[in-house]
Design a protein around this motif. Sequence first.
Motif, short mmCIF file in Angstrom:
data_model
loop_
_atom_site.label_atom_id
_atom_site.label_comp_id
_atom_site.label_asym_id
_atom_site.label_seq_id
_atom_site.Cartn_x
_atom_site.Cartn_y
_atom_site.Cartn_z
N HIS A 416 0.82 -1.22 0.00
CA HIS A 416 0.00 0.00 0.00
C HIS A 416 0.85 1.26 0.00
O HIS A 416 1.70 1.44 0.88
N CYS A 467 -4.25 5.55 2.10
CA CYS A 467 -3.67 4.76 1.01
C CYS A 467 -4.02 5.46 -0.29
O CYS A 467 -5.14 5.93 -0.47
N HIS A 472 -9.21 1.76 -2.00
CA HIS A 472 -8.83 1.49 -0.61
C HIS A 472 -9.15 2.69 0.27
O HIS A 472 -9.74 2.56 1.34
N PHE A 477 -9.52 3.14 4.18
CA PHE A 477 -8.09 3.10 4.45
C PHE A 477 -7.55 4.53 4.59
O PHE A 477 -6.84 5.05 3.73
CU LIG Z 1 -4.06 0.42 -0.44
#
Ligand SMILES: [Cu+2]
Length: 484
Positions: A416, A467, A472, A477
Amino acid sequence: MQRRDFLRFGSLTLAQAAAAKLLPAQMSSQMPQHPAASLPEGKTDYTLRIAPVTVELAPQRILSTIGYNGVSPGPILRMREGKPVTVDVINNTDVPELVHWHGLLVPSDVDGVEEEATPFIPPQGRRRYQFTPRPAGSRWYHSHAMAFSDLHRGSFTGQFGFLFIDSGNDPGQYDQEHFLAIRDWEPYFTSFMEDTDQQGQNDPQLEKPAVLNTDPNGLEVNSNTYSINDKSLGAGEPIRVKEGQRVLFRLLNASAIENRRIALAGHKFKVIALDGNPVPSPQPVEALFLGAGERIDAVVEMDHPGVWILGATEESIRGAGLGIVVEYANQHRQPQWVDPSTLRWDYAIFSAPEGTQPQRTPDHTFEMAFEKVPGGAGKFNTWLVNGKPYPHDQEFVLQQGARYRLIFRNRTDDAHPMHLHRHQLELTEINGRKTSGIIKDTVVVPYYGRASVDFTADQPGLTLFHCHIQQHMDYGFKALFRYA
Ligand SMILES: [Cu+2]
């Protein structure tokens, strides 16, 4: 925010594309004058117009997306470090937009981030951004709108461009400079991802959980269409070089969805800067690795005459367009590809010498464990930081002036690219090895791997951490840092 239904663009036939080219002019003449769309007072240095564009990746390969000033990538914005600028952004679409100045140390109200409470550029409206560009180096700008299940929004569109901040004392020790943005197009959902390239897969997996979650994976986003800038491999003009030249490549991974490896057949890249910041130990490498959002500045000594391909190291990705031809003078053969002898990529080789201490001892440490909750068939995966969903705004509270260490523990089977807004990160550990002096804004945390970064809390205001892979970020995220 209300998400409006948006025109769905796919790839177009040539006739449709020819008709589509008329679209911006037709739209502007028919567009009602928005009350908020009056010009702000004063002169602007740059104007960006967000509107539908067509991109001719190759003859017979024309797609439609949203871009800046009629093109994608948008214009290269060159700014002088420390000299305040005014950028007017006109939004000729029917959805609210945001422009983010990636890698710049700017206040939250102009950073272009909804979570930091930057005002939107209203549909069919305009907004003026004023900021002082810094620090010097290769930065970029892009839409920071959330996309969720709409693959025609945010960084899935063609709303991106280079922003280069000139320090005024670049020694310019090169004969040519090329800005190359790596892109994929026409994204689609899939629950099957070929894990062809997981950075760190062969490294020690320090954060691999003892018991893996084997629930069925949810939706990811993939692509079968690629380019460098606006041309697929072989369709654009080659980069023309002469033996003995030093050519500086400023590479950007402008993908919303993928990390990518790049090589130039027959040559090595000498990496001189990561995310626009000079590295302590410039090193030659066979192949580069760029997480989504990352930049690499690298110099190539043109010492191997021929006609070569600069492109993705994966044959299928090159074949789908990710590359550009580098042609020496008086060479006329077919462009050649040669696999690099190693794909190895390791931030640590660019570190200050072993034993060099980081810039400053951190006053506080935040642990950040990343986990994926598989979504199952037809649903999105969701992402957790420290077992909790966004926003985490009570956990990451910064004292102004203090130095922080973030320890990223990646307990997922993806690499990531983690981005902290409005601050510069010093990489201090990658998979158990200490580093210092590598300054970045986006750090790829390897597959089941670990990384640590240090930063000084010297930019008061809300600060987004996320991210850089759009789906994501959209599905959890991210975390919001705030100042006490
Ligand atoms: Cu990611």
